[in-house]
Every structure is written in C-alpha cells, then in structure tokens.
Design a protein around this motif. Structure first.
Motif, PDB file in Angstrom:
ATOM      1  N   PRO A  70       0.379  -0.791   0.162  1.00 39.62           N
ATOM      2  CA  PRO A  70       0.299   0.252   0.176  1.00 39.62           C
ATOM      3  C   PRO A  70       1.023   1.268  -0.122  1.00 39.62           C
ATOM      4  CG  PRO A  70      -0.272  -2.000   1.612  1.00 39.62           C
ATOM      5  CD  PRO A  70       0.866  -1.619   1.364  1.00 39.62           C
ATOM      6  N   GLY A  72       1.039   5.641   0.091  1.00 38.63           N
ATOM      7  CA  GLY A  72       0.034   6.391   1.227  1.00 38.63           C
ATOM      8  C   GLY A  72       0.606   8.059  -0.352  1.00 38.63           C
ATOM      9  N   GLY A  73       0.735   9.201   0.527  1.00 36.28           N
ATOM     10  CA  GLY A  73       1.174   9.822  -0.077  1.00 36.28           C
ATOM     11  C   GLY A  73       2.844   9.801  -0.538  1.00 36.28           C
ATOM     12  N   GLY A  74       2.928   9.125  -0.136  1.00 32.83           N
ATOM     13  CA  GLY A  74       4.254   8.674  -0.870  1.00 32.83           C
ATOM     14  C   GLY A  74       5.539   9.670  -0.050  1.00 32.83           C
ATOM     15  N   THR A  75       5.407  10.171   0.820  1.00 35.27           N
ATOM     16  CA  THR A  75       5.560  11.162   2.177  1.00 35.27           C
ATOM     17  C   THR A  75       6.940  10.371   3.292  1.00 35.27           C
ATOM     18  OG1 THR A  75       4.213  11.420   3.825  1.00 35.27           O
ATOM     19  CG2 THR A  75       4.037  12.659   2.209  1.00 35.27           C
ATOM     20  N   GLY A  76       6.939   8.892   3.121  1.00 38.28           N
ATOM     21  CA  GLY A  76       7.380   8.242   4.135  1.00 38.28           C
ATOM     22  C   GLY A  76       9.030   8.647   4.057  1.00 38.28           C
ATOM     23  N   GLY A 135       4.292  16.560   9.216  1.00 37.54           N
ATOM     24  CA  GLY A 135       5.184  17.983   8.653  1.00 37.54           C
ATOM     25  C   GLY A 135       4.721  18.204   7.150  1.00 37.54           C
ATOM     26  N   MET A 140      -1.527  10.921   3.350  1.00 42.01           N
ATOM     27  CA  MET A 140      -2.781  10.706   2.879  1.00 42.01           C
ATOM     28  C   MET A 140      -3.011   9.413   4.732  1.00 42.01           C
ATOM     29  SD  MET A 140      -2.778   8.546  -0.516  1.00 42.01           S
ATOM     30  CE  MET A 140      -2.931  10.139  -2.187  1.00 42.01           C
ATOM     31  N   THR A 147       1.625   4.680   9.923  1.00 40.71           N
ATOM     32  CA  THR A 147       2.844   5.363  10.788  1.00 40.71           C
ATOM     33  C   THR A 147       2.573   5.281  11.870  1.00 40.71           C
ATOM     34  OG1 THR A 147       2.550   6.983   9.722  1.00 40.71           O
ATOM     35  CG2 THR A 147       4.009   5.160   8.154  1.00 40.71           C
ATOM     36  N   GLY A 150       2.712  11.727  13.970  1.00 39.85           N
ATOM     37  CA  GLY A 150       3.093  12.540  15.352  1.00 39.85           C
ATOM     38  C   GLY A 150       2.955  14.033  14.282  1.00 39.85           C
ATOM     39  N   GLU A 200       1.922  -0.192   9.366  1.00 40.02           N
ATOM     40  CA  GLU A 200       2.744   0.040   7.990  1.00 40.02           C
ATOM     41  C   GLU A 200       2.785  -0.504   6.837  1.00 40.02           C
ATOM     42  OE1 GLU A 200       6.621   0.990   8.980  1.00 40.02           O
ATOM     43  OE2 GLU A 200       6.903   1.107  11.034  1.00 40.02           O
ATOM     44  N   ILE A 206      -5.636  -0.504   5.133  1.00 35.44           N
ATOM     45  CA  ILE A 206      -6.878   0.758   5.814  1.00 35.44           C
ATOM     46  C   ILE A 206      -7.691   1.197   4.210  1.00 35.44           C
ATOM     47  CG2 ILE A 206      -7.077   2.658   7.326  1.00 35.44           C
ATOM     48  CD1 ILE A 206      -4.227   1.506   8.553  1.00 35.44           C
TER      49      ILE A 206
HETATM   50  C1  LIG Z   1       8.296  17.399   4.793  1.00 36.62           C
HETATM   51  C2  LIG Z   1       7.942  16.009   5.822  1.00 36.62           C
HETATM   52  C3  LIG Z   1       8.238  16.532   7.555  1.00 36.62           C
HETATM   53  C4  LIG Z   1       7.651  15.164   8.070  1.00 36.62           C
HETATM   54  N1  LIG Z   1       6.819  15.546   9.194  1.00 36.62           N
HETATM   55  C5  LIG Z   1       6.664  14.450   9.694  1.00 36.62           C
HETATM   56  C6  LIG Z   1       6.186  14.523  10.825  1.00 36.62           C
HETATM   57  O1  LIG Z   1       6.146  16.098  11.807  1.00 36.62           O
HETATM   58  N2  LIG Z   1       5.902  13.615  12.076  1.00 36.62           N
HETATM   59  C7  LIG Z   1       5.663  12.114  11.710  1.00 36.62           C
HETATM   60  O2  LIG Z   1       4.726  11.558  11.718  1.00 36.62           O
HETATM   61  N3  LIG Z   1       5.897  12.072  10.145  1.00 36.62           N
HETATM   62  C8  LIG Z   1       6.821  12.571   9.142  1.00 36.62           C
HETATM   63  N4  LIG Z   1       7.281  12.744   8.346  1.00 36.62           N
HETATM   64  C9  LIG Z   1       7.443  11.703   7.651  1.00 36.62           C
HETATM   65  C10 LIG Z   1       5.686  11.726   6.303  1.00 36.62           C
HETATM   66  O3  LIG Z   1       4.344  12.758   6.417  1.00 36.62           O
HETATM   67  C11 LIG Z   1       4.883  10.233   7.700  1.00 36.62           C
HETATM   68  O4  LIG Z   1       5.568   9.243   8.588  1.00 36.62           O
HETATM   69  C12 LIG Z   1       2.929   9.817   7.346  1.00 36.62           C
HETATM   70  O5  LIG Z   1       2.616   9.447   7.620  1.00 36.62           O
HETATM   71  C13 LIG Z   1       3.684   9.197   5.930  1.00 36.62           C
HETATM   72  O6  LIG Z   1       1.745   9.240   5.113  1.00 36.62           O
HETATM   73  P1  LIG Z   1       2.047   8.711   3.507  1.00 36.62           P
HETATM   74  O7  LIG Z   1       0.697   8.727   3.580  1.00 36.62           O
HETATM   75  O8  LIG Z   1       2.895  10.055   2.712  1.00 36.62           O
HETATM   76  O9  LIG Z   1       2.547   7.250   4.103  1.00 36.62           O
HETATM   77  P2  LIG Z   1       3.667   6.559   2.993  1.00 36.62           P
HETATM   78  O10 LIG Z   1       4.365   7.286   2.922  1.00 36.62           O
HETATM   79  O11 LIG Z   1       2.790   6.632   1.533  1.00 36.62           O
HETATM   80  O12 LIG Z   1       3.611   5.293   3.011  1.00 36.62           O
HETATM   81  C14 LIG Z   1       4.088   5.018   4.557  1.00 36.62           C
HETATM   82  C15 LIG Z   1       3.868   3.538   5.429  1.00 36.62           C
HETATM   83  O13 LIG Z   1       2.276   3.409   5.438  1.00 36.62           O
HETATM   84  C16 LIG Z   1       1.502   2.380   4.630  1.00 36.62           C
HETATM   85  N5  LIG Z   1       0.122   2.646   3.622  1.00 36.62           N
HETATM   86  C17 LIG Z   1      -0.016   3.924   3.259  1.00 36.62           C
HETATM   87  N6  LIG Z   1      -1.147   3.703   2.758  1.00 36.62           N
HETATM   88  C18 LIG Z   1      -1.828   3.162   3.490  1.00 36.62           C
HETATM   89  C19 LIG Z   1      -2.709   2.509   3.651  1.00 36.62           C
HETATM   90  N7  LIG Z   1      -4.023   3.034   3.078  1.00 36.62           N
HETATM   91  N8  LIG Z   1      -3.202   1.069   4.413  1.00 36.62           N
HETATM   92  C20 LIG Z   1      -2.446   0.310   5.350  1.00 36.62           C
HETATM   93  N9  LIG Z   1      -1.380   1.120   5.503  1.00 36.62           N
HETATM   94  C21 LIG Z   1      -0.704   1.577   4.138  1.00 36.62           C
HETATM   95  C22 LIG Z   1       2.661   1.659   3.316  1.00 36.62           C
HETATM   96  O14 LIG Z   1       2.847   0.520   3.136  1.00 36.62           O
HETATM   97  C23 LIG Z   1       4.028   2.816   4.336  1.00 36.62           C
HETATM   98  O15 LIG Z   1       4.527   1.383   4.772  1.00 36.62           O
HETATM   99  C24 LIG Z   1       7.423  13.806   7.280  1.00 36.62           C
HETATM  100  C25 LIG Z   1       7.311  13.880   5.557  1.00 36.62           C
HETATM  101  C26 LIG Z   1       8.238  14.837   4.874  1.00 36.62           C
HETATM  102  C27 LIG Z   1       8.862  14.515   3.472  1.00 36.62           C
END
Ligand SMILES: Cc1cc2nc3c(=O)[nH]c(=O)nc-3n(C[C@H](O)[C@H](O)[C@H](O)COP(=O)(O)OP(=O)(O)OC[C@H]3O[C@@H](n4cnc5c(N)ncnc54)[C@H](O)[C@@H]3O)c2cc1C
Length: 462
Positions: A70, A72-76, A135, A140, A147, A150, A200, A206
């Motif tokens: 899976p 989401g936004g790929g911001t991990g 941040g 998403m 994750t 926080g 994760e 989800i």
């Molecule tokens: C500039 C910047 C600042 C940031 N600041 C913070 C911060 O202050 N605090 C913080 O906690 N994080 C921060 N992050 C990290 C990131 O934004 C978080 O980890 C965020 O929760 C990831 O969400 P995403 O949708 O991009 O998930 P993704 O990066 O796409 O995926 C993250 C994980 O979730 C899983 N996943 C995604 N969607 C689903 C789904 N629907 N069902 C099951 N699993 C799924 C994926 O398989 C992967 O393991 C930051 C990142 C950046 C680039």
C-alpha cells in the motif's frame, strides 16, 4: 508480471486503474528516503475505487503469491511504501473522499486516500480543529494511520493513535473488517484497532477511518526563545510543564539548521546569535488566557537562562516563523542521507544531542539537528557534507558508522528507534537490538496469522 495478471487486475479496477508502463511506475518506486539504493520498481500500480476492489486484488495476489504494497502520499522517510519485492503497489487516488463531518460526535469519516491538507480544510471549514500535524500535508489518511504519525503538536494532544476511533481494514486474505467505530470508550476484547495503527501496511490495508476532532482554539501565540546552549534550551521544558502549562508545541532548533534555512529561503530568523532556540506554540480559548500563558512562559524561560523572548504578535509573523520551521527539511534535502527519528526521555534530549555532535566531530560528517523538545523526539540529519560544508568523499563508508553510534547512544539513554516515522525498510536492523527476540517473535507470529503467505508489504518492520 504476467499479462494475464494485468488483465485480471484491469477486470477488477477498470483499464484506467492499472499502470504497468515502466516509465510511469518510477514514481512509485520510492518514498522520501533519499538513497536510490533501496528504490525498487513495482510491476504494476493499481487504483481501487472501494474496499471491495481492494479485497478482490488481495484475493488474486494471495492466490498468485504476488507482493502488494500500500502507498499513501509517499512522504514516508524510511522506505515503508517501497515495493521491495516488486509486485503490485496499491494507490488510493480514487478513494479520496471525506464522507462525513459529524459535528455532534466531533468525528470525521474519510477514505484512505484523502490528503491531510484536504482533511484539515474540511474540518476547519466547519469550525473544528484536528491536532496531529506531521510536516507534509500531502500525506494521506491511510498512510498517517499506518505510521502512527506524530508531528509538533503531539506534546499536548499525542499522536494520530489518540484520534483514530475506527477503521475499515481489508485483510491480506481479502476479508473486510471494521474495527472500533463512532464511540470513544471500548473495552470489548483485545484492541485490534490499535494493533493496525502503526502497522505500516504489513497486517492489512486501511480503506476508511473515523477520526476525532476538537473544538478550534480561539487564540494562539508563538514564541521564539534563544539560548547559548542546547542544555539551557532543553532544561526549560520541564520547568514549563511544572508551571502547569502544556503548550501545543515545543520544538528545538539548533544554529546550523537555522543558518542553512536562512540561506535556502533568503530570509532572516527573528533572533540572532543563538546556539539553540525553542519555538513554543500556545493555544487557548481567549486572548486573555493566551497572553497570561505567554507571560508565564517568558518568565520561566528568562529564569532558565534564555537570552531573550521573541513573541510573534501578529498572524503574519506567526506564519513566517512556522513556514521557516517547515522549510528546514527542504533546505537540508539536497545533501541529506537520512533523517533519524529517535525518541528519548525528555530529560535525555540535551545529552543525546551533545552525543550526536561528539559523533559528528569524531566522524567528520555534518549532522544538523532539530526536533520535538516537548516529547523527546530528536531528528538528527545525517548529511553527505563534511563539517566544511563540502561533499565528504567517503560518506558512504562513514554513514553506517555514524547511525550505529547514534542509535547506541539512544539505547543507552532508554530511547527507541522511531518516535513517529516508523521502521519501514531501513530501520529493521535495529529492531532485534532494541526490542529483543521475544517481542520480535510475537510480531512475526501476528504477521503470519494475518498474512500466512507474506504478500502484504513483505520485508518491512520485522
Ligand atoms: C517534510 C516532511 C516532514 C515530515 N514531518 C513529519 C512529522 O512531523 N511527523 C511524522 O510523524 N512524520 C513526518 N513525516 C513523515 C511522513 O509524512 C509520515 O510518515 C506520514 O505519516 C506518511 O504518510 P503517507 O501517506 O505519505 O504514507 P507512505 O509514505 O505512502 O506510506 C507509509 C507507510 O504506510 C503504509 N500505508 C500507506 N497507506 C496505507 C493504507 N491505506 N493501508 C495500510 N498501509 C498503508 C505504507 O505501506 C508504508 O508502510 C514527514 C515527511 C516529510 C517529507
């Protein structure tokens, strides 16, 4: 991937919902973890429109033993959504609706693909407030729950875990289950809802979530407090808490991170000549209350060796400071190797940051550091640059040594590998050391019960 499988996927989600051209798949081979060594192309990216389609995809994948990751936004920041073994990446672009904002229950129901910025907009339009704020607002709903994200506001309100009331999950075998719901209290058996939060994408997909929100605070204030040492800055945090004040956020920022962001933005930080600063955000129901808290914090800070207290007294000034703080990652990004996410007891932050800088000097790699002082979450940024700001030729050799030493220091202080980013691909090597064999065995057992064929995000966490 067999053409036959692509056709079967298209039969589930429609022709437009399947991407299999290599050049289009590149976007889905990585997240924000910078090193291309861990990137991997999937064989196909698939866009389901509802939980039933996710279920059909997982049934097919299970039958054919195809990995499914899976995304989401790929911001991990730790390779969590990298399809390490190829296979299918699940995208949620077609599941991006806020289904309901329920003002009586203070809850919103949203599909997994809703971006945080759209979630905030919907909630704020109705006059409410959703505290968790990782941040990057292009993350998403599914990703932030997976994750247990926080962010700065966790000091007062905790991580996303505290706000998720219910989720719809599709299990690796294709079963669709609903955990929790639109209620606050629940003592009905094991808490499976909490098990899936922070898993994760390894235990289930989800597809929908019920999330609490709060009444919006009427007033806020932001303070920037400069210090001569990181110890003085961090030493102020328990003094604030003992003064019975719980700010919305207490961030610490060191001088190096400030300097590079000033250069990146061509803007000046509001205070000069500080080794470290605290950025403190307050929220309250009235202007009088915010002013009272601001004065109380200024008094505490000055008693704890603050050099000055800068108060952003207009919305514009406040926004400038918060935008500056949000730009630090972008300023560091071009030469970044890894953002660490260590959690230590608040009382250990200063000593841990000092250890980071000792390691920085010994190993010669630059490690600008900032983080969440109120909850002990330290983001040390390991850079490709040396202390002279030039690319360090042998950074590939030094980097693993540096991260090992920093993690050893965290362990010594009773800390943990990840406060909010998760484990993903890149932090697995520390799991055994920090958690011990029994906890890893329990996690593996849970994984094998839910996903006996190990198709869902294989190779992550454990
Ligand atoms: C500039 C910047 C600042 C940031 N600041 C913070 C911060 O202050 N605090 C913080 O906690 N994080 C921060 N992050 C990290 C990131 O934004 C978080 O980890 C965020 O929760 C990831 O969400 P995403 O949708 O991009 O998930 P993704 O990066 O796409 O995926 C993250 C994980 O979730 C899983 N996943 C995604 N969607 C689903 C789904 N629907 N069902 C099951 N699993 C799924 C994926 O398989 C992967 O393991 C930051 C990142 C950046 C680039």
């Amino acid at each position: 991937m067999d053409k036959n499988i692509i056709q079967k996927l298209a039969a589930i989600v429609g022709e437009k919902g399947v991407i299999s051209a290599k050049d289009l798949l590149e976007n889905y081979s990585h997240d924000e973890f910078p090193l291309p060594e861990i990137w991997k192309l999937p064989d196909a990216a698939v866009k389901p429109r509802n939980a039933e389609e996710v279920s059909e995809i997982l049934k097919l994948a299970n039958k054919e033993k195809i990995p499914v990751t899976p995304r989401g936004g790929g911001t991990g920041l730790c390779g969590g959504c990298v399809p390490q073994n190829g296979g299918i990446v699940l995208l949620f672009d077609n599941m991006n609706k806020v289904l309901e904002v329920d003002p009586d229950n203070f809850m919103v129901t949203a599909q997994a693909g809703v971006m945080l910025r759209d979630l905030y907009a919907q909630i704020e339009k109705e006059g409410f407030f959703f505290p968790p704020h990782p941040g990057d607002e292009t993350a998403m709903v599914g990703g932030v729950i997976a994750t247990n994200a926080g962010g700065a506001r966790a000091v007062k309100y905790g991580t996303i875990r505290n706000f998720v009331r219910g989720i719809e999950v599709v299990l690796p075998g294709g079963d669709i289950i609903n955990l929790g719901g639109k209620f606050i209290k629940n003592s009905t058996g094991f808490n499976l809802l909490q098990l899936f939060i922070g898993s994760e994408g390894t235990l289930g997909v989800i597809t929908k979530a019920v999330i609490s929100f709060l009444a919006a605070p009427k007033e806020t204030a932001t303070l920037v407090v400069p210090y001569d040492t990181i110890q003085d800055a961090i030493g102020t945090v328990p003094a604030i808490m003992k003064g019975k004040i719980v700010p919305l956020a207490i961030e610490f920022i060191e001088e190096d991170a400030i300097a590079i962001t000033e250069k990146h933005l061509s803007k000046k930080w509001p205070v000069r000549d500080a080794k470290a600063c605290l950025v403190i955000i307050l929220d309250a129901a009235s202007r009088e209350e915010v002013d009272r808290l601001t004065q109380a914090i200024a008094d505490i800070a000055l008693k704890n060796k603050a050099k000055d207290v800068f108060i952003a007294d207009t919305k514009t000034r406040e926004k400038e400071i918060l935008d500056f703080r949000s730009s630090m990652y972008e300023a560091l990004k071009p030469n970044l190797i890894e953002t660490l996410d260590i959690a230590v007891p608040v009382s250990e932050i200063a000593a841990h940051v000092e250890a980071v800088h000792r390691i920085e000097k010994e190993q010669g790699l630059w490690i600008p550091t900032y983080g969440h002082a109120g909850d002990g979450n330290v983001h040390a940024h390991i850079m490709k640059l040396g202390l002279d700001q030039k690319i360090k030729k042998d950074w590939q050799k030094i980097y693993p040594v540096v991260r090992k030493l920093i993690h050893e220091d965290a362990k010594k202080r009773g800390g943990m590998i990840s406060g909010e980013h998760g484990i993903g691909l890149i932090k697995r090597e520390y799991m055994l050391d920090f958690l011990g064999p029994k906890q890893i065995e329990i996690m593996r057992s849970i994984k094998s019960i839910l996903d006996p064929n190990n198709i869902l995000n294989p190779g992550k966490i454990v």
